[in-house]
Design a protein around this motif. Sequence first.
Motif, PDB file in Angstrom:
ATOM      1  N   PRO A  40       0.838  -1.191   0.000  1.00 29.67           N
ATOM      2  CA  PRO A  40       0.000   0.000   0.000  1.00 29.67           C
ATOM      3  C   PRO A  40       0.872   1.241   0.000  1.00 29.67           C
ATOM      4  O   PRO A  40       2.061   1.173   0.310  1.00 29.67           O
ATOM      5  N   PRO A  41       0.299   2.368  -0.332  1.00 25.44           N
ATOM      6  CA  PRO A  41       1.087   3.594  -0.307  1.00 25.44           C
ATOM      7  C   PRO A  41       1.576   3.881   1.113  1.00 25.44           C
ATOM      8  O   PRO A  41       0.907   3.524   2.077  1.00 25.44           O
ATOM      9  N   PRO A  42       2.755   4.488   1.252  1.00 27.87           N
ATOM     10  CA  PRO A  42       3.252   4.774   2.587  1.00 27.87           C
ATOM     11  C   PRO A  42       2.357   5.780   3.305  1.00 27.87           C
ATOM     12  O   PRO A  42       1.703   6.608   2.679  1.00 27.87           O
ATOM     13  N   ARG A  43       2.324   5.661   4.619  1.00 28.49           N
ATOM     14  CA  ARG A  43       1.519   6.562   5.424  1.00 28.49           C
ATOM     15  C   ARG A  43       2.394   7.175   6.494  1.00 28.49           C
ATOM     16  O   ARG A  43       3.188   6.490   7.128  1.00 28.49           O
ATOM     17  N   ALA A  44       2.269   8.458   6.692  1.00 28.56           N
ATOM     18  CA  ALA A  44       3.006   9.104   7.767  1.00 28.56           C
ATOM     19  C   ALA A  44       2.501   8.539   9.088  1.00 28.56           C
ATOM     20  O   ALA A  44       1.307   8.279   9.254  1.00 28.56           O
ATOM     21  N   THR A  51     -10.464   7.664   7.715  1.00 29.22           N
ATOM     22  CA  THR A  51     -11.170   7.196   6.522  1.00 29.22           C
ATOM     23  C   THR A  51     -10.894   5.713   6.322  1.00 29.22           C
ATOM     24  O   THR A  51      -9.875   5.181   6.789  1.00 29.22           O
ATOM     25  N   TRP A  52     -11.809   5.063   5.617  1.00 27.26           N
ATOM     26  CA  TRP A  52     -11.630   3.644   5.346  1.00 27.26           C
ATOM     27  C   TRP A  52     -10.354   3.402   4.551  1.00 27.26           C
ATOM     28  O   TRP A  52      -9.603   2.477   4.826  1.00 27.26           O
ATOM     29  N   MET A  53     -10.048   4.252   3.563  1.00 28.51           N
ATOM     30  CA  MET A  53      -8.865   4.049   2.741  1.00 28.51           C
ATOM     31  C   MET A  53      -7.594   4.161   3.584  1.00 28.51           C
ATOM     32  O   MET A  53      -6.644   3.416   3.372  1.00 28.51           O
ATOM     33  N   ALA A  54      -7.560   5.066   4.547  1.00 30.16           N
ATOM     34  CA  ALA A  54      -6.389   5.185   5.422  1.00 30.16           C
ATOM     35  C   ALA A  54      -6.196   3.916   6.244  1.00 30.16           C
ATOM     36  O   ALA A  54      -5.077   3.414   6.383  1.00 30.16           O
TER      37      ALA A  54
END
Length: 113
Positions: A40-44, A51-54
Amino acid sequence: MTRNRRGFLAGAATATGIAVGAAARRAMGASPITTGPKAPPPRASNAPLSTWMAVRNEFLLGRDHIHMALMLLASHPRSVRAAIERHRAGLDENPVVYGMANFERLDRAARAA
């Protein structure tokens, strides 16, 4: 444990559905195992999980399926994968020293949880 007719029929229908689905996938030539998850895309680390996507991006689950494992098998979110990796590395390096150095702390944390 008693089993009523409704529970039995629901279980039988579920098992039949799973078997039919698996047979259909084999008949269509689908591979039973996917090639693997895409990262998945990196997250800080301080990004909100509002949000569901986060929340979804915390998991390495493949995006080409809807995952409904029903708690039989579960993917771990990013923070749990990082903790598993830290413990694995410590155990791989020196299991006795790592275990002795961390046993009391981990035992207290497990009891508190």
